[in-house]
Design a protein around this motif. Structure first.
Motif, short mmCIF file in Angstrom:
data_model
loop_
_atom_site.label_atom_id
_atom_site.label_comp_id
_atom_site.label_asym_id
_atom_site.label_seq_id
_atom_site.Cartn_x
_atom_site.Cartn_y
_atom_site.Cartn_z
N UNK A 76 1.41 -1.35 -0.15
CA UNK A 76 -0.37 0.06 -0.05
C UNK A 76 0.67 1.45 -0.35
N UNK A 77 2.18 1.49 0.80
CA UNK A 77 2.71 2.63 1.12
C UNK A 77 3.51 2.84 -0.17
N UNK A 78 4.24 1.88 -0.45
CA UNK A 78 4.64 1.65 -2.35
C UNK A 78 3.76 1.61 -3.18
N UNK A 79 2.58 1.52 -3.68
CA UNK A 79 1.59 2.10 -4.26
C UNK A 79 1.57 3.83 -3.74
N UNK A 80 1.63 4.64 -2.58
CA UNK A 80 1.00 5.53 -2.98
C UNK A 80 2.18 6.62 -2.67
N UNK A 81 4.19 5.96 -2.65
CA UNK A 81 4.95 6.90 -2.90
C UNK A 81 4.94 6.72 -1.60
N UNK A 82 4.95 5.93 -0.73
CA UNK A 82 6.23 6.41 0.64
C UNK A 82 6.52 6.79 0.77
N UNK A 83 6.97 5.21 0.00
CA UNK A 83 8.88 4.52 0.57
C UNK A 83 9.02 3.93 -0.68
N UNK A 84 10.50 3.88 -0.66
CA UNK A 84 11.50 4.10 -2.12
C UNK A 84 11.37 2.02 -2.41
N UNK A 85 11.07 2.49 -4.18
CA UNK A 85 11.13 1.20 -4.27
C UNK A 85 12.48 0.10 -3.51
N UNK A 86 13.49 -0.87 -3.33
CA UNK A 86 14.05 -1.63 -3.54
C UNK A 86 14.60 -2.65 -4.57
N UNK A 104 4.16 -10.65 -0.96
CA UNK A 104 3.52 -10.07 0.04
C UNK A 104 4.19 -8.25 1.04
N UNK A 105 5.46 -8.33 0.63
CA UNK A 105 6.48 -6.97 -0.03
C UNK A 105 6.41 -6.09 -1.48
N UNK A 106 5.28 -6.72 -1.90
CA UNK A 106 5.77 -6.07 -3.23
C UNK A 106 4.13 -5.45 -3.79
N UNK A 107 4.65 -4.40 -4.31
CA UNK A 107 3.84 -3.84 -5.11
C UNK A 107 3.65 -4.58 -7.16
N UNK A 108 2.79 -4.21 -7.86
CA UNK A 108 3.28 -5.08 -9.35
C UNK A 108 4.78 -5.51 -9.78
N UNK A 109 4.85 -6.08 -8.63
CA UNK A 109 6.18 -6.79 -9.24
C UNK A 109 7.52 -6.64 -8.62
N UNK A 110 7.05 -4.70 -7.82
CA UNK A 110 9.06 -4.19 -7.48
C UNK A 110 8.53 -4.57 -5.85
N UNK A 111 10.08 -4.62 -5.00
CA UNK A 111 9.79 -5.08 -4.01
C UNK A 111 10.32 -3.75 -3.29
N UNK A 112 9.18 -3.63 -2.58
CA UNK A 112 9.08 -1.96 -0.86
C UNK A 112 9.81 -2.92 0.44
N UNK A 113 9.73 -3.36 0.60
CA UNK A 113 10.60 -3.95 1.79
C UNK A 113 11.47 -5.07 1.72
N UNK A 114 13.11 -4.89 2.62
CA UNK A 114 13.30 -6.71 2.43
C UNK A 114 12.57 -6.90 3.87
N UNK A 115 12.61 -8.37 3.57
CA UNK A 115 12.38 -9.37 4.90
C UNK A 115 13.44 -9.45 5.78
#
Length: 412
Positions: A76-86, A104-115
């Motif tokens: 959600x935060x990735x899609x909203x631009x609140x956090x940087x893509x990794x 679960x940590x991705x949006x549209x195949x882009x990782x936004x948080x690393x587990x």
């Protein structure tokens, strides 16, 4: 180990105060020694962490360079631009991250948080106590059998409680466990139109069961207990059974613990949760490059080796549930008697939308409004558990609060 940052770089890192995160502060001393990057840790109880990180990130406050978030927030935060893509190099081996955790940590195949670590939930019980009482707990057992086992091993005169379960209010505290119980009774948070269904027969049956089980066979004051409180009770020998995050197995210090897959009341789908505590970079961080380097190191195969070979920790303390390669390490296999049960739980978790629920997520709904809804309901469930309200009163208030939030958000 990446080292593009200068010796003058300083990172402020907000972490949840769970064991693996606390260990990281010690392990990361080697990172500072090699890179010169100063690491300033802000360690917070998970409910407080969520509030502070959400507020700071949503407003662009800039208080933190690295934040702990999870699978509810990341897409959600990735899609909203609140956090940087990794985007990490090939050596990081992103394909080694377990598929369900990575998705679960991705949006549209882009990782936004690393587990940093991943988890499901399972039963952790004292087999010495169940054997002595002549009862058993099976994989995917019925809730009624589990309650009977809790009753059999419950011995408060000796300071042993049959079942220790989360009761502390919070969408990721008591509601993490409670939602899996509701799921297992055939309930869900919302119908296909995203109208709350908390006043349903399934919720009523699940919450009555939960209050009865914990009220009769749990420790006093359970409405104040979450992960860390119960872990302490368990290691003091006061819990006969605990159903909670698989990661807890890394920190159990009592002998004779056995593991079973989560129980259910006829519906096994959603009876065990799926979560990862992960690291992300708030958008616009002036130290984004150094933050990415740190996250790449702290969630890498190299970090697992650093913990396994650390004189204070060792292979039984490595973060799990994030990388497939960890489970193939002979050193880990030799000490991790929980590994097979943990992996089975993670692989059987079902976050996808189903006929019963229109949303992604097991113990949460992956919509922006869920934290507000879940937090409101959490308070009502704690009131029911403490006896301040009846179950029916708590469910009625929960339905009204959730309905107001969802209407205001424009769902219907």
């Amino acid at each position: 180990m990446a080292g593009v940052a200068s010796a003058e770089t300083s990172l402020t890192i907000a972490i949840v105060n769970n064991g693996h995160m606390i260990n990281m502060q010690k392990v990361a001393e080697a990172y500072t020694a090699e890179t010169g990057v100063e690491l300033n840790w802000v360690s917070l109880e998970e409910g407080v962490l969520r509030e502070q990180v959400t507020s700071d990130t949503a407003t662009g406050g800039g208080q933190y360079d690295v934040i702990n978030i999870g699978m509810q927030e990341a897409p959600i935060w990735g899609a909203a631009g609140w956090i940087e893509p990794l985007n990490f190099g090939d050596e990081y081996d992103v394909e080694d991250i377990l598929p369900a955790i990575r998705a679960g940590l991705s949006h549209d195949g882009q990782l936004y948080a690393a587990p940093f670590y991943g988890e499901s939930s399972m039963v952790m019980y004292r087999k010495d106590l169940t054997d002595a009482a002549g009862v058993t707990i099976a994989d995917n057992d019925s809730w009624e059998n589990v309650k009977a086992a809790a009753a059999a091993i419950h011995n408060p005169d000796e300071g042993v409680y049959g079942a220790c379960l989360r009761g502390k209010p919070g969408w990721g505290d008591n509601m993490a466990f409670i939602t899996t119980v509701v799921n297992s009774f055939g309930g869900a948070w919302f119908d296909k139109d995203y109208r709350p269904t908390i006043d349903s027969d399934e919720w009523r049956a699940a919450i009555n069961f939960y209050v009865d089980l914990l009220g009769n066979y749990g420790p006093p004051g359970s409405e104040g207990n979450s992960f860390n409180e119960i872990l302490a009770l368990y290691n003091e020998g006061k819990c006969g059974m605990w159903i909670d995050a698989t990661i807890a197995a890394s920190f159990l210090e009592v002998d004779g613990v056995a593991y079973a897959q989560s129980p259910n009341a006829g519906n096994p789908v959603g009876a065990n949760w799926l979560w990862a505590w992960a690291m992300a970079i708030p958008a616009g961080s002036p130290n984004a490059e150094a933050a990415a380097d740190f996250i790449e190191w702290a969630t890498s195969k190299e970090y697992v080796q650093a913990v396994g070979n650390h004189p204070e920790f060792g292979w039984g303390s490595v973060p799990t549930g994030q990388r497939a390669s960890t489970y193939a390490l002979p050193e880990f296999q030799a000490v991790a008697d929980f590994a097979k049960a943990e992996m089975a739980a993670i692989e059987s978790a079902a976050p996808q939308a189903t006929d019963l629920k229109p949303y992604v997520g097991v113990q949460f709904a992956s919509i922006p409004e869920f934290p507000e809804v879940g937090s409101a309901v959490a308070q009502e469930m704690a009131a029911a558990l403490s006896g301040a309200k009846t179950v029916d009163e708590a469910l009625e208030a929960s339905q009204a609060a959730a309905d107001a939030i969802m209407q205001e958000a424009g769902y219907y």
